[in-house]
Enzyme design. Structure first.
Site, PDB file in Angstrom:
ATOM      1  N   ASN A  68       0.838  -1.197   0.000  1.00 22.22           N
ATOM      2  CA  ASN A  68       0.000   0.000   0.000  1.00 22.22           C
ATOM      3  C   ASN A  68       0.879   1.256   0.000  1.00 22.22           C
ATOM      4  O   ASN A  68       1.709   1.383  -0.897  1.00 22.22           O
ATOM      5  CB  ASN A  68      -1.103  -0.013   1.067  1.00 22.22           C
ATOM      6  CG  ASN A  68      -0.681  -0.231   2.493  1.00 22.22           C
ATOM      7  OD1 ASN A  68      -0.399  -1.350   2.915  1.00 22.22           O
ATOM      8  ND2 ASN A  68      -0.663   0.830   3.280  1.00 22.22           N
ATOM      9  N   ASP A  69       0.760   2.174   0.924  1.00 19.22           N
ATOM     10  CA  ASP A  69       1.295   3.534   0.808  1.00 19.22           C
ATOM     11  C   ASP A  69       2.743   3.630   0.311  1.00 19.22           C
ATOM     12  O   ASP A  69       3.616   2.900   0.795  1.00 19.22           O
ATOM     13  CB  ASP A  69       1.282   4.226   2.170  1.00 19.22           C
ATOM     14  CG  ASP A  69      -0.052   4.191   2.864  1.00 19.22           C
ATOM     15  OD1 ASP A  69      -0.995   3.584   2.340  1.00 19.22           O
ATOM     16  OD2 ASP A  69      -0.141   4.773   3.962  1.00 19.22           O
ATOM     17  N   GLN A  72       4.686   0.489   1.987  1.00 16.64           N
ATOM     18  CA  GLN A  72       4.100  -0.412   2.967  1.00 16.64           C
ATOM     19  C   GLN A  72       3.939  -1.793   2.333  1.00 16.64           C
ATOM     20  O   GLN A  72       3.376  -1.918   1.237  1.00 16.64           O
ATOM     21  CB  GLN A  72       2.766   0.122   3.445  1.00 16.64           C
ATOM     22  CG  GLN A  72       2.865   1.393   4.281  1.00 16.64           C
ATOM     23  CD  GLN A  72       3.421   1.105   5.665  1.00 16.64           C
ATOM     24  OE1 GLN A  72       2.692   0.734   6.582  1.00 16.64           O
ATOM     25  NE2 GLN A  72       4.734   1.279   5.836  1.00 16.64           N
ATOM     26  N   TRP A  99      -3.373  -7.457   3.714  1.00 17.08           N
ATOM     27  CA  TRP A  99      -2.708  -6.549   4.648  1.00 17.08           C
ATOM     28  C   TRP A  99      -2.292  -7.325   5.892  1.00 17.08           C
ATOM     29  O   TRP A  99      -3.036  -8.169   6.390  1.00 17.08           O
ATOM     30  CB  TRP A  99      -3.641  -5.401   5.014  1.00 17.08           C
ATOM     31  CG  TRP A  99      -2.991  -4.318   5.821  1.00 17.08           C
ATOM     32  CD1 TRP A  99      -2.361  -3.211   5.342  1.00 17.08           C
ATOM     33  CD2 TRP A  99      -2.912  -4.243   7.242  1.00 17.08           C
ATOM     34  NE1 TRP A  99      -1.890  -2.445   6.381  1.00 17.08           N
ATOM     35  CE2 TRP A  99      -2.212  -3.061   7.559  1.00 17.08           C
ATOM     36  CE3 TRP A  99      -3.348  -5.061   8.285  1.00 17.08           C
ATOM     37  CZ2 TRP A  99      -1.939  -2.670   8.877  1.00 17.08           C
ATOM     38  CZ3 TRP A  99      -3.074  -4.688   9.598  1.00 17.08           C
ATOM     39  CH2 TRP A  99      -2.377  -3.494   9.884  1.00 17.08           C
ATOM     40  N   PHE A 141       4.851   1.333  10.208  1.00 17.04           N
ATOM     41  CA  PHE A 141       3.882   2.053   9.398  1.00 17.04           C
ATOM     42  C   PHE A 141       4.564   3.165   8.596  1.00 17.04           C
ATOM     43  O   PHE A 141       5.761   3.357   8.650  1.00 17.04           O
ATOM     44  CB  PHE A 141       2.773   2.609  10.291  1.00 17.04           C
ATOM     45  CG  PHE A 141       1.661   1.620  10.584  1.00 17.04           C
ATOM     46  CD1 PHE A 141       1.846   0.255  10.463  1.00 17.04           C
ATOM     47  CD2 PHE A 141       0.411   2.067  10.994  1.00 17.04           C
ATOM     48  CE1 PHE A 141       0.821  -0.656  10.729  1.00 17.04           C
ATOM     49  CE2 PHE A 141      -0.625   1.181  11.268  1.00 17.04           C
ATOM     50  CZ  PHE A 141      -0.419  -0.177  11.136  1.00 17.04           C
TER      51      PHE A 141
END
Length: 464
Positions: A23-24, A40, A48, A83
């Site tokens: 993701n990010d 991520q 996830w 994160f």
């Protein structure tokens, strides 16, 4: 590690995970001759999970080289996840600044807390977590447990950090910190906060703060903005506020959506060596179907986009270096016609189209169809309403974006194995979309009356 079971939707020139979940985008920077993009990453499944930092690097922002995992969770400062965060260069070292995620024991992962940490590298490949972590141990007393996504920059002989957060009254906000040395941080207060009387979100993620053409831009991903007037229809949004000249939290513009597509979230920007502000985003959305998960992977980045400010509007446009992907001119036509149809066995394409509007402002239509000529994505460009209306096959089909009426409608479109990115009038508006179709694609441009259509289609090289 997870394995790839099928290559059918694997992107050819976008950043994707080697396997597993992405993701990010994180840690964008230039260091020792390479552009670095971290992300991520959960390498052990296409779902996830405990977040790692995946890593790629490039000499030109076009061809990407896979690097070892940069950050792995499990240490006291990041027990349950590394994160999102950012990267800076200080001296001859790269510093990653990231959020450590921690679940409260006995709560079945329903409660958590977060802190901010640093890892250091001399070669841009191997990273050592700082012995003094965390550098920010807890959030302010009036904050919720959501306290993440540090973006750090250097200005006026000091380091600054913005953090995404939520106040105790459930309003999204961005916090500001200052440091002389990257390791000791002082809380400076709230940079900006959601107005409870407006539709601005209950949590603000992935903040980024920079100046462009004299405007102070706060780019972020709010959660909890309700759909209104055809905008903000995704589960979560990404966009920006323009802050006043001294950055006071009480003086910000309305929230502007940055991309109007189904799949656009968690932006991050950095400055290139030649002074351009370049952005990546995660080209997916939370709580949506991702068919590639059954193939052993999930998630992709957008192409890199340059940000430019035109008056009070932020434009995003593909970086010039992407022209280096062109391998051949597949199709070229410049005629006065009503309809044009193009077939391509390749899913790696760049389409440049210019349409001349006559005195009668006709609607212009774009369709992308599968090999059976079934519609996948279509857009109606309506000059009277100055709106582009997108439809995508599946659930929650419709999106819309504004554009300014000019003598011409200009489109730049990038297609890859499972994505399409459409830029209107040099990046005034855009749509970022995932799609899933195998085999030949068909593209149709159509108008209601005869108009001049100039269309060039390029095949693009794969970078993996």
């Amino acid at each position: 590690m997870n394995i790839i079971k099928n290559e059918r939707y694997r992107q050819n020139y976008h950043i994707i995970p080697p396997q597993g979940w992405m993701n990010d985008p994180n840690g964008l920077c230039f260091f020792k001759g390479y552009y670095h993009v971290f992300f991520q990453y959960h390498p052990y499944s296409a779902e996830w999970g405990p977040m790692h930092w995946g890593h790629v690097r490039s000499l030109d922002l076009v061809q990407w080289e896979e690097c070892p995992i940069a950050l792995t969770p499990g240490d006291p400062e990041d027990k349950d996840g590394c994160f999102s965060g950012s990267a800076v260069v200080k001296g001859n070292k790269m510093y990653l600044i990231y959020t450590g995620h921690h679940y409260v024991e006995g709560t079945n992962q329903q409660k958590f807390w977060q802190n901010q940490n640093i890892a250091v590298s001399e070669d841009g490949i191997h990273f050592q977590k700082y012995d003094g972590n965390p550098v920010i141990a807890k959030s302010p007393d009036d904050n919720s447990d959501d306290f993440r996504d540090p973006k750090v920059w250097y200005e006026n002989e000091a380091w600054y950090m913005v953090l995404g957060s939520q106040a105790n009254n459930k309003q999204g906000r961005v916090l500001l910190y200052r440091s002389e040395n990257l390791f000791n941080w002082k809380y400076m207060g709230v940079l900006a906060v959601a107005d409870p009387e407006l539709n601005e979100g209950y949590m603000w993620e992935c903040p980024d703060y920079f100046e462009l053409n004299g405007k102070k831009i706060l780019l972020l991903s709010p959660q909890g903005i309700a759909a209104e007037h055809g905008m903000f229809k995704n589960n979560h949004q990404t966009g920006y506020f323009i802050l006043d000249s001294n950055g006071e939290k009480s003086n910000k513009s309305v929230f502007h959506e940055l991309d109007s597509g189904h799949d656009f979230y968690a932006t991050q920007t950095f400055m290139t060596e030649d002074g351009r502000r370049v952005m990546f985003a995660w080209m997916d959305m939370w709580e949506t179907e991702m068919p590639e998960q059954s193939d052993g992977w999930a998630g992709t980045m957008t192409i890199p986009r340059e940000l430019k400010m035109h008056e009070d509007k932020l434009y995003t446009y593909p970086i010039a270096e992407l022209k280096n992907l062109r391998s051949e001119l597949l199709f070229s036509q410049n005629k006065i016609i009503k309809e044009l149809s193009i077939d391509s066995s390749s899913h790696s394409l760049e389409i440049n189209a210019v349409f001349e509007w006559s005195k009668i402002k006709t609607n212009i239509y774009f369709n992308m169809n599968d090999r059976n000529k079934n519609r996948i994505i279509s857009i109606e460009f309506n000059p009277l309403k100055e709106k582009a209306y997108l439809w995508r096959k599946g659930k929650d089909e419709e999106r819309e974006a504004p554009f300014s009426l000019k003598q011409q409608l200009e489109l730049k479109i990038y297609i890859d194995s499972s994505s399409i990115e459409i830029f209107i009038n040099n990046g005034e508006s855009s749509f970022s979309e995932r799609f899933y179709a195998e085999g030949e694609l068909n593209f149709v441009f159509k108008s209601e009356i005869l108009i001049k259509q100039q269309v060039n289609v390029y095949c693009l090289n794969a970078n993996r």
